[in-house]
Design a protein around this motif. Structure first.
Motif, PDB file in Angstrom:
ATOM      1  N   ALA A 169     -95.918  38.298   5.886  1.00  0.00           N
ATOM      2  CA  ALA A 169     -95.535  37.579   5.921  1.00  0.00           C
ATOM      3  C   ALA A 169     -96.186  37.454   7.790  1.00  0.00           C
ATOM      4  O   ALA A 169     -96.654  36.081   8.072  1.00  0.00           O
ATOM      5  CB  ALA A 169     -94.497  37.032   6.471  1.00  0.00           C
ATOM      6  N   ARG A 171     -99.779  38.500   7.958  1.00  0.00           N
ATOM      7  CA  ARG A 171    -100.664  38.138   7.716  1.00  0.00           C
ATOM      8  C   ARG A 171    -100.907  37.144   7.947  1.00  0.00           C
ATOM      9  O   ARG A 171    -102.138  36.063   7.605  1.00  0.00           O
ATOM     10  CB  ARG A 171    -100.629  39.486   6.512  1.00  0.00           C
ATOM     11  N   ALA A 172     -99.963  36.389   6.851  1.00  0.00           N
ATOM     12  CA  ALA A 172    -100.133  34.895   6.615  1.00  0.00           C
ATOM     13  C   ALA A 172     -99.889  34.253   8.125  1.00  0.00           C
ATOM     14  O   ALA A 172    -100.591  33.178   8.547  1.00  0.00           O
ATOM     15  CB  ALA A 172     -98.659  34.889   5.517  1.00  0.00           C
ATOM     16  N   PHE A 175    -103.239  33.771   9.607  1.00  0.00           N
ATOM     17  CA  PHE A 175    -104.130  33.038   9.246  1.00  0.00           C
ATOM     18  C   PHE A 175    -103.372  31.354   9.685  1.00  0.00           C
ATOM     19  O   PHE A 175    -104.375  30.765  10.014  1.00  0.00           O
ATOM     20  CB  PHE A 175    -104.064  32.809   8.061  1.00  0.00           C
ATOM     21  N   ASN A 176    -102.694  31.013   9.201  1.00  0.00           N
ATOM     22  CA  ASN A 176    -101.885  30.158  10.168  1.00  0.00           C
ATOM     23  C   ASN A 176    -100.564  29.746   9.795  1.00  0.00           C
ATOM     24  O   ASN A 176     -99.643  29.416   8.747  1.00  0.00           O
ATOM     25  CB  ASN A 176    -102.747  29.201   8.452  1.00  0.00           C
ATOM     26  N   GLN A 178     -98.582  26.814  10.865  1.00  0.00           N
ATOM     27  CA  GLN A 178     -97.822  25.910  10.363  1.00  0.00           C
ATOM     28  C   GLN A 178     -97.486  26.787   8.713  1.00  0.00           C
ATOM     29  O   GLN A 178     -96.662  25.595   8.450  1.00  0.00           O
ATOM     30  CB  GLN A 178     -99.347  25.087  10.641  1.00  0.00           C
ATOM     31  N   VAL A 179     -98.388  26.580   7.753  1.00  0.00           N
ATOM     32  CA  VAL A 179     -97.971  26.748   6.706  1.00  0.00           C
ATOM     33  C   VAL A 179     -97.451  28.303   6.784  1.00  0.00           C
ATOM     34  O   VAL A 179     -96.901  27.467   5.868  1.00  0.00           O
ATOM     35  CB  VAL A 179     -99.443  27.483   5.771  1.00  0.00           C
ATOM     36  N   ALA A 180     -97.395  29.156   6.992  1.00  0.00           N
ATOM     37  CA  ALA A 180     -96.557  30.139   7.148  1.00  0.00           C
ATOM     38  C   ALA A 180     -94.875  29.378   7.487  1.00  0.00           C
ATOM     39  O   ALA A 180     -93.783  29.534   6.615  1.00  0.00           O
ATOM     40  CB  ALA A 180     -96.894  31.300   7.832  1.00  0.00           C
ATOM     41  N   GLN A 181     -94.723  28.746   8.327  1.00  0.00           N
ATOM     42  CA  GLN A 181     -93.112  28.444   8.850  1.00  0.00           C
ATOM     43  C   GLN A 181     -92.972  27.178   7.508  1.00  0.00           C
ATOM     44  O   GLN A 181     -91.704  27.012   7.643  1.00  0.00           O
ATOM     45  CB  GLN A 181     -93.515  27.238   9.685  1.00  0.00           C
ATOM     46  N   SER A 182     -93.595  26.969   7.365  1.00  0.00           N
ATOM     47  CA  SER A 182     -93.690  25.594   6.497  1.00  0.00           C
ATOM     48  C   SER A 182     -92.781  25.914   4.663  1.00  0.00           C
ATOM     49  O   SER A 182     -92.614  25.875   4.270  1.00  0.00           O
ATOM     50  CB  SER A 182     -94.786  24.889   5.079  1.00  0.00           C
ATOM     51  N   LEU A 183     -93.333  27.097   4.431  1.00  0.00           N
ATOM     52  CA  LEU A 183     -92.746  28.276   3.845  1.00  0.00           C
ATOM     53  C   LEU A 183     -91.799  29.100   4.054  1.00  0.00           C
ATOM     54  O   LEU A 183     -91.077  29.649   3.157  1.00  0.00           O
ATOM     55  CB  LEU A 183     -93.968  29.231   3.179  1.00  0.00           C
ATOM     56  N   GLY A 184     -91.025  28.864   4.785  1.00  0.00           N
ATOM     57  CA  GLY A 184     -89.583  29.487   5.181  1.00  0.00           C
ATOM     58  C   GLY A 184     -89.722  30.527   6.728  1.00  0.00           C
ATOM     59  O   GLY A 184     -89.003  31.569   6.462  1.00  0.00           O
ATOM     60  N   ILE A 185     -90.599  31.040   6.718  1.00  0.00           N
ATOM     61  CA  ILE A 185     -91.602  32.406   8.252  1.00  0.00           C
ATOM     62  C   ILE A 185     -91.344  31.490   9.274  1.00  0.00           C
ATOM     63  O   ILE A 185     -91.249  30.585   9.692  1.00  0.00           O
ATOM     64  CB  ILE A 185     -92.761  32.637   7.573  1.00  0.00           C
ATOM     65  N   SER A 186     -90.389  32.346   9.646  1.00  0.00           N
ATOM     66  CA  SER A 186     -89.757  32.052  10.733  1.00  0.00           C
ATOM     67  C   SER A 186     -91.065  32.677  11.729  1.00  0.00           C
ATOM     68  O   SER A 186     -91.360  34.159  12.202  1.00  0.00           O
ATOM     69  CB  SER A 186     -88.034  32.750  12.054  1.00  0.00           C
TER      70      SER A 186
END
Lengths: 297, 231
Positions: A169, A171-172, A175-176, A178-186
């Motif tokens: 999470a 590393r994600a 990278f990005n 916004q995309v990380a957030q949309s996958l449920g990562i705070s």
């Protein structure tokens, strides 16, 4: 040529270098997650060392208890720095956040001097046997402990970034966001976790240095050594940071050897890593393992 | 399942969404069509909390308007953003692992399923995702979102810039998602896939919904197609 001195210095370099690597790794951790260059990294070492020293000398807590308590404290402390001081800065320019870490460094180092004084304090003895024999060489037990602890932390960090959900999470997020957030990562908790782990790992390194050399304000100088190590490895590479640290550690000691045996200029070991840094960056501007950041306009 | 009422959104002073009304029921496949710049992507971004929304957005009975997107994701609303934003330095497997929200719960999609469905991804499971082709990246972004076991997934422009054969594969994957009972909001510019798999379609124009109906109704309505879709 004084072979015995050279071998001794090389071992020294390896041990100290691995420790630099560990600190550089915890520095890179924050940079990777949030692009923040943390100028207070050295103070995190110092705080960890003082807290452990204080528990051991003031309350006579045994080392095997004092160390974990210190680490728990530093974990919480790292979260607190992020939540209280840095979270309100989210959305501000990165350079402002970096300035805040410079302020933190000054405030922490002043606080430590105020609370614990400016004199070197010896660390209570941790090991009963001072030296052990390794392949015919007398090696200090604390050095072996330092090496073992450093390696354990490097392996732990490698596992964390490759296989754990939180590490991925992180590393994600790098990278990005916004995309990380949309996958449920705070993203907020990723940042907090980066600071918590970085503070904890730094504290381990701080305690190890303290066990070897005692505690004093000078311990935060390790934070300065982190820059050549991390930059050499490439600011965003954890493996690179470790290797960078080892190279810096070895360079220091080789320079010390050359200086004491042949040149007699004095203090060469302090500047040698920086010369090497300049030369390597001239050849590889993104460090040995850094990501090339190419902007096309 | 998803109920959007009078949704407005702004980029600076530009009034992009000017009162969007739409709804999606459980298991339904709905497409949101329209020309470039009419606000289709902004609609899904506003639902997902990436653009500040004004108006009401209800998902499974909870008001989600303005929640941070990671919380919305945890409620079971999946989002596949445009531009195929994979994490390039992470391996294909790690990209997929990141989609998992609750490792203890077995969802409709398992990592092994995904790799079985897409032999191309399986062959590169342990290489950096940055080297994948455009079509493979698109599959990976969709699969990554599915790993979180969403009940509704919003897919933004999945076929843009892909070769016809790959477009066909993306269409098959979306049909498979629908077959497993996951509701879909497909944002598209091309009519082909949308007409083939949708239960209902919305057409957007100037930040509003200008048509709602079944694929057959849209086919019959040449006026709407000419005014809002065809170039």
């Amino acid at each position: 040529m004084n072979t015995q001195l050279l071998v001794q210095l090389l071992i020294n370099g390896l041990v100290v270098g691995t420790l630099y690597g560990v600190v550089a790794m915890s520095f890179v951790l924050i940079y990777k997650a949030s692009q923040v260059v943390n100028f207070a990294q050295g103070e995190l070492l110092l705080i960890g060392a003082w807290v452990c020293w204080w528990l051991l000398t003031k309350y006579q807590v045994p080392f095997y208890l004092g160390m974990p308590i210190t680490l728990v404290f530093m974990f919480v402390f790292g979260i607190a720095i992020q939540v209280v001081i840095l979270r309100p800065m989210i959305g501000e320019p990165i350079i402002s956040v970096i300035m805040v870490t410079i302020a933190l460094s000054t405030v922490f180092s002043a606080m430590m001097k105020w609370m614990f004084g400016v004199n070197l304090q010896p660390f209570p003895r941790v090991f009963n046997t001072q030296n052990v024999n390794v392949l015919g060489l007398q090696v200090q037990t604390v050095y072996l402990m330092s090496l073992a602890v450093s390696l354990a932390m490097i392996v732990g960090m490698a596992w964390f970034f490759r296989l754990s959900k939180y590490g991925l999470a992180m590393r994600a997020t790098a990278f990005n966001q916004q995309v990380a957030q949309s996958l449920g990562i705070s993203v907020k908790s990723v940042f907090a976790m980066a600071w918590a782990i970085s503070a904890t790992v730094s504290a381990v390194a701080g305690v190890v240095v303290a066990v070897v050399n005692g505690v004093s304000a000078g311990l935060s100088a390790y934070g300065v050594k982190v820059f050549p190590a991390a930059i050499l490895g490439g600011l965003d590479s954890v493996g690179g940071a470790v290797l960078g640290g080892i190279i810096i550690g070895l360079l220091e000691n080789v320079a010390h050897f050359v200086d004491s045996e042949y040149l007699h200029w004095g203090n060469l070991y302090e500047i040698a890593p920086f010369y090497a840094l300049i030369i390597i960056l001239m050849i590889k501007p993104y460090g040995l393992f850094g990501t090339k950041d190419i902007e096309r306009v | 399942m998803l109920e959007v009422r009078d949704l407005h959104a702004y980029y600076g002073k530009s009034h992009i969404l000017q009162g969007v009304d739409m709804h999606i029921d459980a298991g339904e496949v709905v497409s949101l069509l329209g020309r470039n710049g009419v606000g289709r992507s902004t609609t899904v971004k506003a639902i997902m909390g990436e653009v500040p929304p004004q108006g009401s957005i209800w998902f499974k009975g909870a008001d989600i308007a303005g929640l941070p997107s990671y919380r919305i994701a945890h409620l079971g609303l999946g989002y596949v953003p445009e531009h195929r934003d994979i994490f390039p330095g992470l391996t294909v497997r790690q990209n997929l692992m990141l989609g998992i929200k609750d490792p203890r719960r077995a969802g409709k999609w398992r990592l092994e399923d995904m790799l079985e469905m897409f032999p191309n991804l399986a062959a590169r499971a342990d290489t950096a995702a940055g080297v994948l082709s455009g079509g493979e990246k698109q599959m990976l972004t969709i699969c990554r979102t599915l790993m979180g076991d969403p009940e509704l997934v919003m897919i933004d422009e999945p076929t843009e810039g892909l070769a016809p054969l790959i477009v066909q594969q993306v269409g098959d994957l979306i049909a498979e998602i629908a077959r497993r009972g996951v509701a879909i909001l497909l944002v598209e510019q091309k009519l082909s896939i949308a007409m083939r798999i949708s239960h209902r379609l919305y057409v957007m124009g100037h930040g509003r919904i200008v048509f709602e109906g079944t694929p057959a109704e849209l086919k019959a309505n040449a006026a709407v197609r000419q005014e809002w879709l065809e170039v």
